[in-house]
Design a protein around this motif. Structure first.
Motif, PDB file in Angstrom:
ATOM      1  N   ALA A 228      40.872 -16.276  13.440  1.00 58.26           N
ATOM      2  CA  ALA A 228      39.710 -14.876  13.587  1.00 58.26           C
ATOM      3  C   ALA A 228      38.841 -15.365  13.753  1.00 58.26           C
ATOM      4  N   ALA A 229      38.413 -16.810  14.482  1.00 58.06           N
ATOM      5  CA  ALA A 229      37.021 -16.847  14.470  1.00 58.06           C
ATOM      6  C   ALA A 229      37.130 -15.941  16.355  1.00 58.06           C
ATOM      7  N   TYR A 230      38.035 -15.738  17.130  1.00 56.89           N
ATOM      8  CA  TYR A 230      37.599 -14.362  17.554  1.00 56.89           C
ATOM      9  C   TYR A 230      37.304 -13.171  16.873  1.00 56.89           C
ATOM     10  N   ALA A 231      37.785 -12.377  16.090  1.00 56.03           N
ATOM     11  CA  ALA A 231      37.876 -11.852  15.110  1.00 56.03           C
ATOM     12  C   ALA A 231      36.649 -11.725  14.669  1.00 56.03           C
ATOM     13  N   GLU A 232      35.762 -13.066  14.316  1.00 61.67           N
ATOM     14  CA  GLU A 232      34.516 -12.711  13.446  1.00 61.67           C
ATOM     15  C   GLU A 232      33.476 -12.313  14.650  1.00 61.67           C
ATOM     16  N   LEU A 233      33.881 -12.827  15.813  1.00 64.20           N
ATOM     17  CA  LEU A 233      33.299 -12.587  17.192  1.00 64.20           C
ATOM     18  C   LEU A 233      32.795 -11.189  17.497  1.00 64.20           C
ATOM     19  N   VAL A 234      33.893 -10.771  17.708  1.00 64.04           N
ATOM     20  CA  VAL A 234      34.400  -9.679  18.091  1.00 64.04           C
ATOM     21  C   VAL A 234      33.744  -8.705  17.369  1.00 64.04           C
ATOM     22  N   SER A 235      33.985  -8.954  15.408  1.00 69.55           N
ATOM     23  CA  SER A 235      32.692  -7.978  14.811  1.00 69.55           C
ATOM     24  C   SER A 235      31.386  -8.230  15.031  1.00 69.55           C
ATOM     25  N   MET A 236      30.934  -9.335  14.939  1.00 71.08           N
ATOM     26  CA  MET A 236      29.479  -9.456  14.917  1.00 71.08           C
ATOM     27  C   MET A 236      28.717  -9.607  16.310  1.00 71.08           C
ATOM     28  N   GLN A 237      29.739  -8.940  17.315  1.00 65.61           N
ATOM     29  CA  GLN A 237      28.857  -8.341  18.651  1.00 65.61           C
ATOM     30  C   GLN A 237      28.798  -6.922  18.042  1.00 65.61           C
ATOM     31  N   SER A 238      30.260  -6.151  17.505  1.00 71.26           N
ATOM     32  CA  SER A 238      29.851  -4.254  16.912  1.00 71.26           C
ATOM     33  C   SER A 238      29.004  -4.212  16.185  1.00 71.26           C
ATOM     34  N   ASN A 239      28.364  -4.841  15.460  1.00 69.43           N
ATOM     35  CA  ASN A 239      27.998  -5.159  14.475  1.00 69.43           C
ATOM     36  C   ASN A 239      26.361  -5.315  15.000  1.00 69.43           C
ATOM     37  N   ARG A 240      25.776  -5.922  16.328  1.00 72.04           N
ATOM     38  CA  ARG A 240      24.920  -6.214  16.998  1.00 72.04           C
ATOM     39  C   ARG A 240      23.594  -7.612  16.212  1.00 72.04           C
ATOM     40  N   THR A 241      24.722  -8.024  15.805  1.00 74.96           N
ATOM     41  CA  THR A 241      24.473  -9.114  15.276  1.00 74.96           C
ATOM     42  C   THR A 241      23.466 -10.209  15.448  1.00 74.96           C
ATOM     43  N   LEU A 242      22.295 -10.560  15.545  1.00 67.97           N
ATOM     44  CA  LEU A 242      20.761 -11.487  15.874  1.00 67.97           C
ATOM     45  C   LEU A 242      21.603 -12.543  15.695  1.00 67.97           C
ATOM     46  N   PHE A 243      21.462 -13.550  16.985  1.00 70.60           N
ATOM     47  CA  PHE A 243      21.937 -15.316  16.215  1.00 70.60           C
ATOM     48  C   PHE A 243      20.398 -15.895  16.641  1.00 70.60           C
ATOM     49  N   THR A 244      20.772 -17.752  16.243  1.00 75.04           N
ATOM     50  CA  THR A 244      19.812 -18.281  16.083  1.00 75.04           C
ATOM     51  C   THR A 244      21.639 -18.632  16.990  1.00 75.04           C
ATOM     52  N   ILE A 245      21.061 -19.108  18.032  1.00 74.77           N
ATOM     53  CA  ILE A 245      21.663 -20.352  18.818  1.00 74.77           C
ATOM     54  C   ILE A 245      21.247 -21.417  19.278  1.00 74.77           C
ATOM     55  N   TYR A 246      22.213 -22.600  18.884  1.00 70.98           N
ATOM     56  CA  TYR A 246      21.506 -24.171  19.003  1.00 70.98           C
ATOM     57  C   TYR A 246      22.645 -24.572  19.882  1.00 70.98           C
ATOM     58  N   THR A 247      22.384 -24.956  20.757  1.00 73.18           N
ATOM     59  CA  THR A 247      22.932 -25.976  21.527  1.00 73.18           C
ATOM     60  C   THR A 247      22.312 -27.172  22.065  1.00 73.18           C
ATOM     61  N   GLY A 248      23.052 -28.415  23.236  1.00 73.62           N
ATOM     62  CA  GLY A 248      22.604 -29.537  23.944  1.00 73.62           C
ATOM     63  C   GLY A 248      21.350 -29.552  23.348  1.00 73.62           C
ATOM     64  N   LYS A 249      20.858 -28.425  24.631  1.00 71.49           N
ATOM     65  CA  LYS A 249      19.224 -28.543  25.673  1.00 71.49           C
ATOM     66  C   LYS A 249      18.069 -27.924  24.617  1.00 71.49           C
ATOM     67  N   ARG A 250      18.770 -26.292  23.926  1.00 72.89           N
ATOM     68  CA  ARG A 250      16.890 -25.946  23.248  1.00 72.89           C
ATOM     69  C   ARG A 250      17.574 -24.822  22.611  1.00 72.89           C
ATOM     70  N   MET A 251      17.164 -24.784  21.277  1.00 74.44           N
ATOM     71  CA  MET A 251      17.866 -23.738  20.578  1.00 74.44           C
ATOM     72  C   MET A 251      17.010 -22.514  20.723  1.00 74.44           C
ATOM     73  N   TYR A 252      17.961 -21.073  20.162  1.00 71.94           N
ATOM     74  CA  TYR A 252      17.232 -19.621  21.484  1.00 71.94           C
ATOM     75  C   TYR A 252      17.557 -18.630  20.031  1.00 71.94           C
ATOM     76  N   GLN A 253      16.141 -18.536  20.253  1.00 69.91           N
ATOM     77  CA  GLN A 253      16.535 -17.487  18.460  1.00 69.91           C
ATOM     78  C   GLN A 253      16.541 -15.399  19.314  1.00 69.91           C
ATOM     79  N   ASN A 254      16.869 -15.293  18.219  1.00 65.27           N
ATOM     80  CA  ASN A 254      17.097 -13.091  18.141  1.00 65.27           C
ATOM     81  C   ASN A 254      18.136 -13.254  19.952  1.00 65.27           C
ATOM     82  N   MET A 255      19.321 -14.378  19.502  1.00 66.50           N
ATOM     83  CA  MET A 255      20.262 -13.699  21.010  1.00 66.50           C
ATOM     84  C   MET A 255      21.495 -12.847  20.339  1.00 66.50           C
ATOM     85  N   LEU A 256      21.916 -11.880  21.163  1.00 66.37           N
ATOM     86  CA  LEU A 256      22.816 -10.786  21.076  1.00 66.37           C
ATOM     87  C   LEU A 256      23.863 -11.067  21.695  1.00 66.37           C
TER      88      LEU A 256
END
Length: 241
Positions: free
Chosen positions: A134-162
């Motif tokens: 389910a996690a893999y299918a959701e990521l594939v779907s979001m990639q196809s839909n050009r979903t913009l992400f805000t990424i939270y990592t251990g070092k920094r936060m990224y905005q407007n990520m595809l």
């Protein structure tokens, strides 16, 4: 332990859980926050593009530099095993430790849930519907839909990520899990604005900055015959005169 003490203890557990820092994950801005079961690796890349202009003599001239879009590659894992890190699991564990009868009921419920999940995976055949699938299918779907992400990592936060690319391998060690290598790239957002051009009658130089004027249908004119005498001439048989 009294009922009031139990309620207070449960409230403390809940407060500790809610006061934790936000976990590593991917936020799509619509209320969906994807949290991997495990983050194995994060590779951060920030490049500066330095322009080069070769010259006839001497070293190459570099007179301009600009920052390229940030990229981050996250290797994350999802498992089909039960997740024991949630608030509900902590509260259930607290209740089970407080009363032997509650322990027996919870044990029976966990066994039943495990059996239902196993049967569902057998019916689905290839594990469709499992947490990792389910996690893999959701990521594939979001990639196809050009979903913009805000990424939270251990070092920094990224905005407007595809999601630039997804890669995962299934073998005898990862049949019941998914280790996915997710490559994100940042995009720059532009804002457009519509303005009204004033009438050409109030402009100092309307020929250069006036609005576009519709002059109707235009006909092509014959091109001028400059240097026509310099062109070679041929006779009827194709020989040059």
């Amino acid at each position: 332990m009294t009922v009031i003490s139990n309620v207070v203890a449960v409230g403390q557990v809940a407060l500790q859980y809610l006061s934790r820092n936000r976990k590593r994950g991917f936020d799509d801005g619509s209320g969906t926050f994807i949290i991997p079961d495990a983050t194995i690796e994060e590779v951060h890349t920030d490049d500066m593009e330095i322009t080069d202009h070769p010259v006839e003599q001497g070293a190459t001239i570099s007179d301009h530099a600009f920052k390229r879009h940030a990229e981050v590659i996250v290797t994350a894992g999802w498992s089909d095993s039960p997740n024991n890190s949630g608030l509900s699991t902590q509260l259930v564990g607290f209740a089970a430790n407080s009363n032997s009868a509650v322990r027996a009921v919870i044990g029976a419920a966990e066994f039943a849930a495990s059996a239902v999940g196993t049967i569902a995976n057998i019916v689905n055949g290839t594990g469709a519907g499992s947490p990792s699938s389910a996690a893999y299918a959701e990521l594939v779907s979001m990639q196809s839909n050009r979903t913009l992400f805000t990424i939270y990592t251990g070092k920094r936060m990224y905005q407007n990520m595809l999601i630039k690319s997804l890669a995962t391998t299934t073998d005898q060690k990862t049949e019941n899990s998914a280790v996915i290598r997710i490559s994100f790239r940042q995009i720059l957002m532009a804002q457009t604005q519509t303005v009204t051009v004033p009438d050409s009658s109030v402009m100092d130089n309307p020929q250069q900055n006036g609005a576009t004027v519709n002059n109707g249908t235009q006909s092509l004119l014959p091109s001028p015959t400059y240097n026509a005498n310099a062109l070679p001439k041929f006779n009827s048989s194709g020989q040059q005169l």
